[in-house]
Design a protein around this motif. Sequence first.
Motif, PDB file in Angstrom:
ATOM      1  N   SER A 292      11.248  42.639  19.809  1.00 17.37           N
ATOM      2  CA  SER A 292      11.994  41.611  18.601  1.00 17.37           C
ATOM      3  C   SER A 292      13.306  41.339  19.355  1.00 17.37           C
ATOM      4  CB  SER A 292      12.072  42.267  17.532  1.00 17.37           C
ATOM      5  OG  SER A 292      12.807  43.349  17.409  1.00 17.37           O
ATOM      6  N   GLN A 293      13.787  42.072  20.204  1.00 19.93           N
ATOM      7  CA  GLN A 293      15.473  41.812  20.345  1.00 19.93           C
ATOM      8  C   GLN A 293      15.372  41.153  21.958  1.00 19.93           C
ATOM      9  OE1 GLN A 293      17.823  45.311  20.512  1.00 19.93           O
ATOM     10  NE2 GLN A 293      19.821  43.945  20.719  1.00 19.93           N
ATOM     11  N   TYR A 294      14.497  41.597  22.956  1.00 17.22           N
ATOM     12  CA  TYR A 294      14.721  41.175  24.342  1.00 17.22           C
ATOM     13  C   TYR A 294      13.518  40.370  24.654  1.00 17.22           C
ATOM     14  CZ  TYR A 294      18.734  44.141  24.787  1.00 17.22           C
ATOM     15  OH  TYR A 294      19.836  45.092  24.787  1.00 17.22           O
ATOM     16  N   THR A 295      13.795  39.179  25.275  1.00 19.57           N
ATOM     17  CA  THR A 295      12.932  38.251  25.945  1.00 19.57           C
ATOM     18  C   THR A 295      13.652  38.151  27.644  1.00 19.57           C
ATOM     19  OG1 THR A 295      11.861  37.301  24.282  1.00 19.57           O
ATOM     20  CG2 THR A 295      11.817  36.255  26.272  1.00 19.57           C
ATOM     21  N   PHE A 296      12.973  38.521  28.443  1.00 17.63           N
ATOM     22  CA  PHE A 296      13.564  38.458  29.846  1.00 17.63           C
ATOM     23  C   PHE A 296      12.878  37.263  30.480  1.00 17.63           C
ATOM     24  CE2 PHE A 296      13.756  42.799  28.670  1.00 17.63           C
ATOM     25  CZ  PHE A 296      15.399  43.215  29.014  1.00 17.63           C
ATOM     26  N   LYS A 297      13.934  36.386  31.223  1.00 18.09           N
ATOM     27  CA  LYS A 297      13.591  35.378  31.949  1.00 18.09           C
ATOM     28  C   LYS A 297      13.764  35.738  33.137  1.00 18.09           C
ATOM     29  CE  LYS A 297      14.485  31.807  28.159  1.00 18.09           C
ATOM     30  NZ  LYS A 297      15.366  30.586  28.128  1.00 18.09           N
ATOM     31  N   THR A 298      12.762  34.993  34.136  1.00 17.22           N
ATOM     32  CA  THR A 298      12.797  35.407  35.672  1.00 17.22           C
ATOM     33  C   THR A 298      14.188  35.012  36.171  1.00 17.22           C
ATOM     34  OG1 THR A 298      10.390  34.688  35.681  1.00 17.22           O
ATOM     35  CG2 THR A 298      11.919  34.915  37.607  1.00 17.22           C
ATOM     36  N   ASP A 299      14.872  35.949  37.085  1.00 10.88           N
ATOM     37  CA  ASP A 299      16.032  35.900  37.822  1.00 10.88           C
ATOM     38  C   ASP A 299      17.171  35.800  36.774  1.00 10.88           C
ATOM     39  OD1 ASP A 299      14.551  35.904  40.053  1.00 10.88           O
ATOM     40  OD2 ASP A 299      14.218  33.611  40.098  1.00 10.88           O
ATOM     41  N   GLN A 300      17.075  36.090  35.314  1.00 16.29           N
ATOM     42  CA  GLN A 300      18.251  36.197  34.558  1.00 16.29           C
ATOM     43  C   GLN A 300      18.738  37.608  34.391  1.00 16.29           C
ATOM     44  OE1 GLN A 300      18.003  35.784  30.227  1.00 16.29           O
ATOM     45  NE2 GLN A 300      18.727  33.554  30.852  1.00 16.29           N
TER      46      GLN A 300
END
Length: 383
Positions: A292-300
């Motif tokens: 619910s807190q973290y969504t990771f995007k590629t290379d970020q």
Amino acid sequence: MADRTSFVDTTVHLDVKDYYGKRLQKTSDLKTNACVAPAKPYPKHILHALKKVHPDVTDRYYGCGLVVPECLEGCRILDLGSGSGRDCYMLSELVGEAGHVTGIDMTEDQLEVARKHVDFHMKEFGYKKPNVTFVQGYIEALTEAGLEKNYFDIIISNCVVNLSPDKRRVLTEAYSVLKDGGELYFSDIYSNERLPVEIKNHKVLWGECIGGALWYKDLIQLAEEVGFSPPRLVTASIVTVDNKELQAILGDFKFVSATYRLFKVPKGSPKPCQVIYNGGITGSEDSLHFDSQYTFKTDQVVEVDGELAAILTHSRFAQDFTLQTTGSGQPCAVKPKAATAPQIQCYSAVKFGFSCTSFKVLSEVSFSTQLKPPFCGLHLNYP
């Protein structure tokens, strides 16, 4: 440590067997919506697998969430309270022929439905031999049922833990059969306060997954005492009973269906890390929603605290993130991702992410207006 003497049915177990074996014959027989998964779109790869599940199996499905974590290829997965086998069959395609799914359930009628359709699903998936096994036993006595210690990569459960009268023993047994770095990923019903005896003793409310609902703070305490990392919230949705007779008994108590992930990782105080998601997870190739807190995007680049770093560095996701200790310029206990063929046992190219803020600073939950920690990030208003 759990008592290793022979496990014996309690009155609660007998009532639950009767409810799910005799009284409920299909999803529409449910008296509330607690055991019904929220209506929302499924990821394409999951929907594709679900469409292959036999209708007789899905007709007797009673779950409150979607228990499909990332990094499944080649994994050994255990489903606590597998019922008719819907989640097991869905996962059996997602882990691939090199993986394996074990379902354990105490209800013979449910197991009969599940076992009847093994050959159908293996043919549907194009597998030469079954990668699914169904075991009769109790989720409070996994090793007694013949399951090996330190064996499973992932344990899932879909609205079943609440049905057990001994939730500490459930978590203890789950911890025992998980590998180091393994994960318990489960959906269940939680209450805003501890429930009184009159609600717990109501057979229909217990069978409907409400009477045995944990107060969320008890989950946090039990997880810590057993040895798991602090529970990390993935999703949560409000449960409405929609039954006037049962609602009158429940009064002002509020309930949510929540999915948490708990990890079996070493204790300690790792340093904070900066992490970069390398991308490529099945269904999350460019963006990984971990909780619910973290969504990771590629290379970020994302900075995470030591608690999250410990999970990342010791779990099956370790090779799918690039990590660096904050301010040091040195790698954070993770080897660079190797340019080699994926490992078969659950470490094929799939990944990881993170979750809710530390449970050490929890404030009181107020279910009357919106969800607060540990349901952080999910502002769900009641009607």
